[in-house]
Motif scaffolding. Sequence first.
Motif, PDB file in Angstrom:
ATOM      1  N   VAL A  26       0.839  -1.404  -0.042  1.00  0.00           N
ATOM      2  CA  VAL A  26       0.030  -0.002  -0.067  1.00  0.00           C
ATOM      3  C   VAL A  26       1.023   1.369   0.058  1.00  0.00           C
ATOM      4  CG1 VAL A  26      -1.450   1.254   0.999  1.00  0.00           C
ATOM      5  CG2 VAL A  26      -2.528  -1.244   0.401  1.00  0.00           C
ATOM      6  N   VAL A  27       2.001   1.102   0.820  1.00  0.00           N
ATOM      7  CA  VAL A  27       2.902   2.306   0.632  1.00  0.00           C
ATOM      8  C   VAL A  27       3.548   2.683  -0.795  1.00  0.00           C
ATOM      9  CG1 VAL A  27       4.999   3.563   1.646  1.00  0.00           C
ATOM     10  CG2 VAL A  27       3.210   2.717   3.744  1.00  0.00           C
ATOM     11  N   PHE A  28       3.717   1.500  -0.639  1.00  0.00           N
ATOM     12  CA  PHE A  28       5.048   1.880  -2.691  1.00  0.00           C
ATOM     13  C   PHE A  28       3.442   2.016  -4.007  1.00  0.00           C
ATOM     14  CE2 PHE A  28       5.810  -0.685  -5.967  1.00  0.00           C
ATOM     15  CZ  PHE A  28       7.478  -0.284  -6.525  1.00  0.00           C
ATOM     16  N   ILE A  29       2.326   1.934  -3.208  1.00  0.00           N
ATOM     17  CA  ILE A  29       1.374   2.160  -4.837  1.00  0.00           C
ATOM     18  C   ILE A  29       1.451   3.710  -4.822  1.00  0.00           C
ATOM     19  CG2 ILE A  29      -0.829   1.985  -5.005  1.00  0.00           C
ATOM     20  CD1 ILE A  29      -1.201  -0.734  -4.466  1.00  0.00           C
ATOM     21  N   ILE A  30       1.042   4.279  -2.914  1.00  0.00           N
ATOM     22  CA  ILE A  30       1.522   5.692  -2.739  1.00  0.00           C
ATOM     23  C   ILE A  30       2.364   6.787  -3.285  1.00  0.00           C
ATOM     24  CG2 ILE A  30       1.009   6.898  -1.087  1.00  0.00           C
ATOM     25  CD1 ILE A  30      -0.878   5.117   0.243  1.00  0.00           C
ATOM     26  N   ILE A  35       5.717   9.636  -7.340  1.00  0.00           N
ATOM     27  CA  ILE A  35       6.833   9.515  -8.325  1.00  0.00           C
ATOM     28  C   ILE A  35       5.966   9.953  -9.858  1.00  0.00           C
ATOM     29  CG2 ILE A  35       8.343   8.071  -9.313  1.00  0.00           C
ATOM     30  CD1 ILE A  35       8.616   7.113  -6.207  1.00  0.00           C
ATOM     31  N   THR A  36       5.595   8.990  -9.495  1.00  0.00           N
ATOM     32  CA  THR A  36       4.599   9.606 -11.823  1.00  0.00           C
ATOM     33  C   THR A  36       4.366  10.292 -11.860  1.00  0.00           C
ATOM     34  OG1 THR A  36       3.808   6.121 -11.613  1.00  0.00           O
ATOM     35  CG2 THR A  36       3.139   8.001 -13.246  1.00  0.00           C
ATOM     36  N   LEU A  37       3.622  10.913 -10.626  1.00  0.00           N
ATOM     37  CA  LEU A  37       3.764  11.816 -11.194  1.00  0.00           C
ATOM     38  C   LEU A  37       4.188  13.620 -11.429  1.00  0.00           C
ATOM     39  CD1 LEU A  37      -0.198  12.601  -8.916  1.00  0.00           C
ATOM     40  CD2 LEU A  37       0.429  12.647 -11.255  1.00  0.00           C
ATOM     41  N   GLY A  38       5.098  13.154 -10.704  1.00  0.00           N
ATOM     42  CA  GLY A  38       6.644  14.101 -10.660  1.00  0.00           C
ATOM     43  C   GLY A  38       7.443  13.811 -11.685  1.00  0.00           C
ATOM     44  N   SER A  80      16.387  11.023 -13.236  1.00  0.00           N
ATOM     45  CA  SER A  80      16.693   9.528 -12.461  1.00  0.00           C
ATOM     46  C   SER A  80      17.428   9.797 -11.330  1.00  0.00           C
ATOM     47  CB  SER A  80      18.638  10.041 -13.626  1.00  0.00           C
ATOM     48  OG  SER A  80      19.398   8.855 -13.135  1.00  0.00           O
ATOM     49  N   ASP A  81      17.360  10.460 -10.867  1.00  0.00           N
ATOM     50  CA  ASP A  81      17.477  10.549  -9.378  1.00  0.00           C
ATOM     51  C   ASP A  81      16.251  10.414  -8.059  1.00  0.00           C
ATOM     52  OD1 ASP A  81      19.893  11.995  -9.484  1.00  0.00           O
ATOM     53  OD2 ASP A  81      19.548  14.151  -9.295  1.00  0.00           O
ATOM     54  N   ILE A  82      15.236  10.816  -9.308  1.00  0.00           N
ATOM     55  CA  ILE A  82      13.564  10.374  -8.612  1.00  0.00           C
ATOM     56  C   ILE A  82      14.053   8.900  -8.473  1.00  0.00           C
ATOM     57  CG2 ILE A  82      11.364  10.667  -8.898  1.00  0.00           C
ATOM     58  CD1 ILE A  82      11.614  13.463  -9.730  1.00  0.00           C
ATOM     59  N   GLU A  83      14.704   8.420  -9.691  1.00  0.00           N
ATOM     60  CA  GLU A  83      13.629   6.999  -9.853  1.00  0.00           C
ATOM     61  C   GLU A  83      15.224   6.417  -9.228  1.00  0.00           C
ATOM     62  OE1 GLU A  83      14.379   3.792 -13.715  1.00  0.00           O
ATOM     63  OE2 GLU A  83      14.826   5.565 -13.600  1.00  0.00           O
ATOM     64  N   ALA A  84      16.711   6.942  -8.778  1.00  0.00           N
ATOM     65  CA  ALA A  84      16.990   6.346  -7.755  1.00  0.00           C
ATOM     66  C   ALA A  84      16.529   6.417  -6.529  1.00  0.00           C
ATOM     67  CB  ALA A  84      18.781   6.995  -8.217  1.00  0.00           C
ATOM     68  N   ALA A 137       7.384   3.009 -13.357  1.00  0.00           N
ATOM     69  CA  ALA A 137       6.958   4.438 -12.655  1.00  0.00           C
ATOM     70  C   ALA A 137       7.460   4.967 -13.397  1.00  0.00           C
ATOM     71  CB  ALA A 137       5.964   4.787 -11.558  1.00  0.00           C
ATOM     72  N   ASP A 138       8.512   5.181 -14.080  1.00  0.00           N
ATOM     73  CA  ASP A 138       9.015   6.523 -14.915  1.00  0.00           C
ATOM     74  C   ASP A 138       8.440   6.183 -16.159  1.00  0.00           C
ATOM     75  OD1 ASP A 138      11.139   8.002 -15.642  1.00  0.00           O
ATOM     76  OD2 ASP A 138      11.518   6.582 -16.656  1.00  0.00           O
ATOM     77  N   GLN A 139       8.497   4.661 -17.081  1.00  0.00           N
ATOM     78  CA  GLN A 139       7.892   4.705 -18.225  1.00  0.00           C
ATOM     79  C   GLN A 139       7.045   4.883 -17.969  1.00  0.00           C
ATOM     80  OE1 GLN A 139       9.452   3.770 -20.875  1.00  0.00           O
ATOM     81  NE2 GLN A 139      11.424   3.493 -19.863  1.00  0.00           N
ATOM     82  N   PHE A 140       5.624   4.782 -17.466  1.00  0.00           N
ATOM     83  CA  PHE A 140       4.392   4.960 -17.188  1.00  0.00           C
ATOM     84  C   PHE A 140       4.071   6.237 -17.609  1.00  0.00           C
ATOM     85  CE2 PHE A 140       0.307   6.346 -15.319  1.00  0.00           C
ATOM     86  CZ  PHE A 140      -0.474   5.795 -16.516  1.00  0.00           C
ATOM     87  N   ALA A 141       5.360   7.158 -17.052  1.00  0.00           N
ATOM     88  CA  ALA A 141       4.947   8.872 -17.316  1.00  0.00           C
ATOM     89  C   ALA A 141       5.394   9.053 -18.545  1.00  0.00           C
ATOM     90  CB  ALA A 141       6.014   9.157 -15.883  1.00  0.00           C
ATOM     91  N   ARG A 142       6.895   8.503 -18.541  1.00  0.00           N
ATOM     92  CA  ARG A 142       7.223   8.915 -19.872  1.00  0.00           C
ATOM     93  C   ARG A 142       6.269   8.850 -21.366  1.00  0.00           C
ATOM     94  NH1 ARG A 142      10.166   6.957 -24.146  1.00  0.00           N
ATOM     95  NH2 ARG A 142       9.938   4.688 -23.583  1.00  0.00           N
ATOM     96  N   LEU A 143       5.382   7.476 -21.057  1.00  0.00           N
ATOM     97  CA  LEU A 143       4.883   7.473 -22.366  1.00  0.00           C
ATOM     98  C   LEU A 143       3.176   7.970 -21.900  1.00  0.00           C
ATOM     99  CD1 LEU A 143       5.209   3.421 -22.271  1.00  0.00           C
ATOM    100  CD2 LEU A 143       6.067   5.341 -23.850  1.00  0.00           C
TER     101      LEU A 143
END
Length: 158
Positions: A26-30, A35-38, A80-84, A137-143
């Motif tokens: 649940v924490v991870f999904i939130i 992260i996706t929005l950012g 990259s920093d957000i993903e890291a 999440a990064d790929q989803f945001a990019r796409l």
Amino acid sequence: MSIIGAAAMLLIIEPWLGAACLVALVVFIIAMKHITLGNQLLHERLHNQQEREVDRVKRAPEALLGKHYRLLARLRIMVSDIEAKAYLGVGIGAASLFLLAITLLVYKPEVTPGHVYAVMTYLWNYVTSLDDGPGLADQFARLRDIGRRVHTEDPIRN
């Protein structure tokens, strides 16, 4: 779906660990939503810059071109920093879950090697599924940003 199956099996064979996995999920999904929005905002800025690139290379003075490429570099570094940071969070969560599992198993009377193997295997499956999240999440945001930029027309209506 393997993440749900692994958490369900852990709920059955080690209820406290299974519950911890569900809370972590649940924490991870939130966190992934944020992260996706950012990342989406950063990808929008990055893609805006990239769309201007051809025109800038053709017409811009050298100083403006340097500024453009420095901004592109900063935006890529920020993505990259957000993903890291997301991977760091997953790693800390995974380590905490493994520590909890080992602690629970050490203090459990009459634990069998098969039980330990099952717990560790399901936990490993859970964690490896969780580990895919930041990249997805990064790929989803990019796409998602690219999808908004692409204008498709319905050939039947035109």
